[in-house]
Design an enzyme around this catalytic site. Structure first.
Site, PDB file in Angstrom:
ATOM      1  N   LYS A 202       0.871  -1.185   0.000  1.00 19.30           N
ATOM      2  CA  LYS A 202       0.000   0.000   0.000  1.00 19.30           C
ATOM      3  C   LYS A 202       0.903   1.230   0.000  1.00 19.30           C
ATOM      4  O   LYS A 202       1.433   1.628   1.030  1.00 19.30           O
ATOM      5  CB  LYS A 202      -0.862  -0.026   1.268  1.00 19.30           C
ATOM      6  CG  LYS A 202      -2.199   0.670   1.196  1.00 19.30           C
ATOM      7  CD  LYS A 202      -2.209   2.097   0.767  1.00 19.30           C
ATOM      8  CE  LYS A 202      -2.228   3.094   1.887  1.00 19.30           C
ATOM      9  NZ  LYS A 202      -1.936   4.458   1.393  1.00 19.30           N
ATOM     10  N   SER A 256       4.125   7.648  10.355  1.00 18.07           N
ATOM     11  CA  SER A 256       4.161   8.474  11.563  1.00 18.07           C
ATOM     12  C   SER A 256       3.834   7.636  12.812  1.00 18.07           C
ATOM     13  O   SER A 256       3.182   6.591  12.728  1.00 18.07           O
ATOM     14  CB  SER A 256       3.162   9.611  11.429  1.00 18.07           C
ATOM     15  OG  SER A 256       1.867   9.074  11.291  1.00 18.07           O
ATOM     16  N   GLU A 277       8.334   1.246  11.612  1.00 16.35           N
ATOM     17  CA  GLU A 277       9.412   2.238  11.425  1.00 16.35           C
ATOM     18  C   GLU A 277       8.737   3.594  11.495  1.00 16.35           C
ATOM     19  O   GLU A 277       8.055   3.998  10.546  1.00 16.35           O
ATOM     20  CB  GLU A 277      10.072   2.039  10.056  1.00 16.35           C
ATOM     21  CG  GLU A 277      10.736   0.697   9.870  1.00 16.35           C
ATOM     22  CD  GLU A 277      12.012   0.569  10.684  1.00 16.35           C
ATOM     23  OE1 GLU A 277      12.622   1.594  11.003  1.00 16.35           O
ATOM     24  OE2 GLU A 277      12.375  -0.571  11.016  1.00 16.35           O
ATOM     25  N   CYS A 311      13.121  10.571   7.907  1.00 18.31           N
ATOM     26  CA  CYS A 311      12.762  10.141   9.264  1.00 18.31           C
ATOM     27  C   CYS A 311      13.914  10.375  10.237  1.00 18.31           C
ATOM     28  O   CYS A 311      13.687  10.682  11.406  1.00 18.31           O
ATOM     29  CB  CYS A 311      12.334   8.685   9.261  1.00 18.31           C
ATOM     30  SG  CYS A 311      13.562   7.593   8.534  1.00 18.31           S
ATOM     31  N   GLU A 408       7.957  15.958  15.822  1.00 23.87           N
ATOM     32  CA  GLU A 408       8.548  15.806  14.499  1.00 23.87           C
ATOM     33  C   GLU A 408       7.884  16.786  13.535  1.00 23.87           C
ATOM     34  O   GLU A 408       6.671  16.771  13.358  1.00 23.87           O
ATOM     35  CB  GLU A 408       8.327  14.373  14.002  1.00 23.87           C
ATOM     36  CG  GLU A 408       8.960  14.118  12.657  1.00 23.87           C
ATOM     37  CD  GLU A 408       8.735  12.695  12.164  1.00 23.87           C
ATOM     38  OE1 GLU A 408       7.568  12.244  12.173  1.00 23.87           O
ATOM     39  OE2 GLU A 408       9.701  12.041  11.760  1.00 23.87           O
TER      40      GLU A 408
HETATM   41  P1  NAD Z   1       1.596   8.492   7.725  1.00 25.20           P
HETATM   42  O1  NAD Z   1       1.700   7.764   8.997  1.00 25.20           O
HETATM   43  O2  NAD Z   1       0.578   9.562   7.605  1.00 25.20           O
HETATM   44  O3  NAD Z   1       1.289   7.493   6.522  1.00 25.20           O
HETATM   45  C1  NAD Z   1       2.121   6.388   6.239  1.00 25.20           C
HETATM   46  C2  NAD Z   1       1.335   5.366   5.450  1.00 25.20           C
HETATM   47  O4  NAD Z   1       0.281   4.883   6.282  1.00 25.20           O
HETATM   48  C3  NAD Z   1       0.677   5.910   4.186  1.00 25.20           C
HETATM   49  O5  NAD Z   1       0.715   4.917   3.175  1.00 25.20           O
HETATM   50  C4  NAD Z   1      -0.752   6.136   4.634  1.00 25.20           C
HETATM   51  O6  NAD Z   1      -1.670   6.065   3.565  1.00 25.20           O
HETATM   52  C5  NAD Z   1      -0.957   4.980   5.594  1.00 25.20           C
HETATM   53  N1  NAD Z   1      -2.005   5.177   6.595  1.00 25.20           N
HETATM   54  C6  NAD Z   1      -2.564   6.337   7.028  1.00 25.20           C
HETATM   55  N2  NAD Z   1      -3.521   6.087   7.946  1.00 25.20           N
HETATM   56  C7  NAD Z   1      -3.554   4.746   8.120  1.00 25.20           C
HETATM   57  C8  NAD Z   1      -4.297   3.878   8.956  1.00 25.20           C
HETATM   58  N3  NAD Z   1      -5.227   4.331   9.800  1.00 25.20           N
HETATM   59  N4  NAD Z   1      -4.056   2.558   8.896  1.00 25.20           N
HETATM   60  C9  NAD Z   1      -3.095   2.067   8.063  1.00 25.20           C
HETATM   61  N5  NAD Z   1      -2.369   2.835   7.238  1.00 25.20           N
HETATM   62  C10 NAD Z   1      -2.585   4.167   7.269  1.00 25.20           C
HETATM   63  O7  NAD Z   1       3.058   9.000   7.434  1.00 25.20           O
HETATM   64  P2  NAD Z   1       3.524   9.947   6.275  1.00 25.20           P
HETATM   65  O8  NAD Z   1       3.058  11.319   6.619  1.00 25.20           O
HETATM   66  O9  NAD Z   1       3.140   9.342   4.961  1.00 25.20           O
HETATM   67  O10 NAD Z   1       5.113   9.831   6.383  1.00 25.20           O
HETATM   68  C11 NAD Z   1       5.867  10.581   7.243  1.00 25.20           C
HETATM   69  C12 NAD Z   1       6.170   9.799   8.505  1.00 25.20           C
HETATM   70  O11 NAD Z   1       6.860   8.597   8.193  1.00 25.20           O
HETATM   71  C13 NAD Z   1       7.092  10.565   9.428  1.00 25.20           C
HETATM   72  O12 NAD Z   1       6.633  10.447  10.743  1.00 25.20           O
HETATM   73  C14 NAD Z   1       8.431   9.853   9.268  1.00 25.20           C
HETATM   74  O13 NAD Z   1       9.293   9.972  10.351  1.00 25.20           O
HETATM   75  C15 NAD Z   1       7.986   8.456   9.068  1.00 25.20           C
HETATM   76  N6  NAD Z   1       9.061   7.676   8.445  1.00 25.20           N
HETATM   77  C16 NAD Z   1       9.743   6.774   9.212  1.00 25.20           C
HETATM   78  C17 NAD Z   1      10.809   6.045   8.671  1.00 25.20           C
HETATM   79  C18 NAD Z   1      11.597   5.059   9.500  1.00 25.20           C
HETATM   80  O14 NAD Z   1      12.333   4.257   8.934  1.00 25.20           O
HETATM   81  N7  NAD Z   1      11.480   5.067  10.809  1.00 25.20           N
HETATM   82  C19 NAD Z   1      11.162   6.247   7.339  1.00 25.20           C
HETATM   83  C20 NAD Z   1      10.462   7.192   6.603  1.00 25.20           C
HETATM   84  C21 NAD Z   1       9.401   7.897   7.160  1.00 25.20           C
END
Ligand code: NAD
Length: 504
Positions: A202, A256, A277, A311, A408
């Protein structure tokens, strides 16, 4: 200050042809299909807001179809039963195809995500290829143990023989964010496929294009139908459906921390295996004995690379008071000199944020910080025809309780604090709900080693930041997540350990 962004088009023929399709269906089993509802979502170019194309706005019913396809491939298909060498060849071929399509993929990623094209071209897309190459090797190193036991039961003439097997966990749902779409996707697909799992991917709704193109390349590499399924759409619809789906054995989530918590709760129904992650607020510590020129350049890169949408971005800076002014002024000078622009302009160093919405969120953090007493040494502005650019920003006069220090931001915003000792730097660095990564800049080996040992984070860099490799585990402690990706052990995320004990 204004920012004029001329419209930019893909120049690579394969990228032009891909975009010309307009509609980009998703992959279920052997077929590229629309959502059953017939709904589509638009994806737009962050710099200008121009529409790039459409992809299916899938729902729980489509998620279910994808899970069924993966389940059928896992239970009845030949992927888990292939020899490790056969799986490895397909993964290796995938790496080669990614490299052959490097320019095309880098352009697509830039148009969809906004990042400067060199970030994709020289870092992330080669990084994605390396994931497939590394885990092609790991596919052939999945080993159990023979186990010497102390079991007393031994019928005459027989003996106890015990060993362990590692077997694929089954159907994996991989949920990916938008900041570095292709490489983060590869960090899940490569180990999951190497382990023999079948996957429902996804991608993030803001950046689904390169995942769909990668799906085509993986089929071209020889991946059997159904082993990878890609279901596009909204996170709170499709992502949530996958997290709760009883037919999914394992969730591998990057995103996130709040959404990670929701995924974990949803996964509890059938007690899925979960790796997370999540977010970070990574500290950068600069001691007075450091090579300050290197520290200044390194700290600037740690927060401004990929427009701060990393991240592990070095978003909190703790500098010894003796050198504080020199270091923050040096970083501010670099920030002033960075060129904002369209990602496809080869001279661009800072692209837009992924969306106007995300830029608004980042800008609010800056405005709230200034209202609360922080001072912008540089930056703070929001620009561009789509209001999607944030100037590289350095905030000083911040306090540990401010939201800009604790939360963040996920943009090009650095908060800088002077410290009087290493002890104080460590205490402040560790005073965070997050624990993803950190760096320390010093010439003193003892300071470096003590700091590495005491920082509460999954990764510590010494005299560097943002150093990645497919062989290096990455992941967080505290609320930055569960488990690690990359590195040899990452394949265990997708394997179950089975004990076999025989009287023979
Ligand atoms: P997000 O959490 O909003 O979304 C991530 C993914 O989850 C997307 O595909 C989104 O469609 C999906 N999603 C959203 N709501 C959901 C739900 N209720 N159930 C299941 N899936 C759902 O994050 P973002 O804004 O896309 O990305 C930024 C975040 O990702 C930041 O917090 C960043 O630190 C983190 N990140 C972490 C790493 C790591 O390795 N630790 C790497 C890259 C990004």
């Amino acid at each position: 200050m204004t920012l004029d962004i001329p419209g930019r088009q893909a120049s690579h023929q394969a990228a032009i042809e891909f975009l010309a399709r307009g509609d980009h269906p998703m992959l279920l089993g052997a077929d590229w299909v629309p959502a059953r509802s017939g709904k589509w979502m638009e994806t737009t170019e962050p710099a200008t807001g121009a529409v790039l194309g459409r992809f299916p706005d899938a729902d729980a019913c489509d998620a279910d179809r994808a899970v069924q396809a993966a389940r059928t491939a896992f239970e009845q298909g030949n992927w888990p039963a292939m020899t490790p060498s056969q799986r490895a060849r397909i993964l290796w071929r995938a790496a080669e195809l990614i490299e052959q399509h490097l320019d095309e993929l880098a352009e697509l990623e830039t148009l969809d995500q906004g990042k400067p094209v060199w970030v994709g071209r020289y870092a992330e897309i080669p990084g994605a290829a390396e994931q497939f190459r590394f885990f092609a090797g790991q596919a052939q190193r999945i080993e159990g143990n023979t186990v010497p036991t102390s079991i007393n039961y031994q019928p005459a003439g027989k003996q106890v023989f015990a060993y362990t097997l590692k077997q694929p966990v089954g159907v994996v749902a991989a949920i990916v964010p938008w900041n570095s779409p292709l490489v983060l996707t590869a960090m899940k697909l490569a180990p999951a496929l190497a382990a023999g799992c079948c996957v429902v991917l996804k991608p993030a709704e803001d950046t689904s294009l390169t995942a769909l193109r990668l799906g085509e390349l993986l089929l071209q590499a020889g991946l059997p139908a159904g082993v990878l399924n890609i279901v596009t759409g909204r996170g709170d619809v499709v992502g949530a459906a996958l997290a709760a789906h009883p037919g999914v054995d394992k969730i591998s989530f990057t995103g996130s921390t709040p959404v990670g918590r929701a995924v974990l709760a949803a996964a509890g129904g059938n007690l899925k295996r979960v790796t997370l992650e999540l977010g970070g607020k990574s500290p950068v510590i600069v001691m007075p004995d450091a090579d300050l020129d290197a520290a200044i350049a390194g700290a600037a890169n740690a927060i401004f690379f990929n427009t701060g949408q990393v991240c592990v971005a070095g978003s909190r800076l703790y500098v010894h008071r003796e050198v504080f002014d020199r270091v923050v002024n040096g970083i501010a000078d670099i920030a002033r000199g960075l060129k904002l622009g369209h990602g496809l302009d080869a001279t661009t160093q800072i692209g837009p944020l992924v969306s106007r919405r995300q830029a608004g969120r980042v800008h609010r953090y800056v405005q709230d910080a200034i209202a609360a007493g922080a001072r912008a040494l540089v930056g703070g502005g929001r620009l561009g025809p789509n209001d999607s650019f944030i100037e590289p920003t350095v905030l000083v006069d911040v306090r540990p309780d401010m939201a800009c220090v604790k939360e963040e931001i996920f943009g090009p915003v650095l908060v800088a604090t002077p410290v009087d000792s290493l002890e104080e730097a460590l205490a402040l660095a560790n005073d965070s709900d997050y624990g993803l990564a950190a760096s320390v800049w010093t010439r003193d080996l003892s300071t470096a080693q003590r700091t590495a040992a005491r920082l509460k984070s999954g990764t510590v860099w010494i005299n560097c930041h943002l150093m990645f490799d497919a062989s290096l585990p990455i992941g967080g402690v505290k609320q930055s997540g569960w488990g690690r990706e990359s590195g040899q052990a990452a394949i265990d995320n997708y394997l179950e350990l089975k004990t076999v004990c025989a009287v023979v």
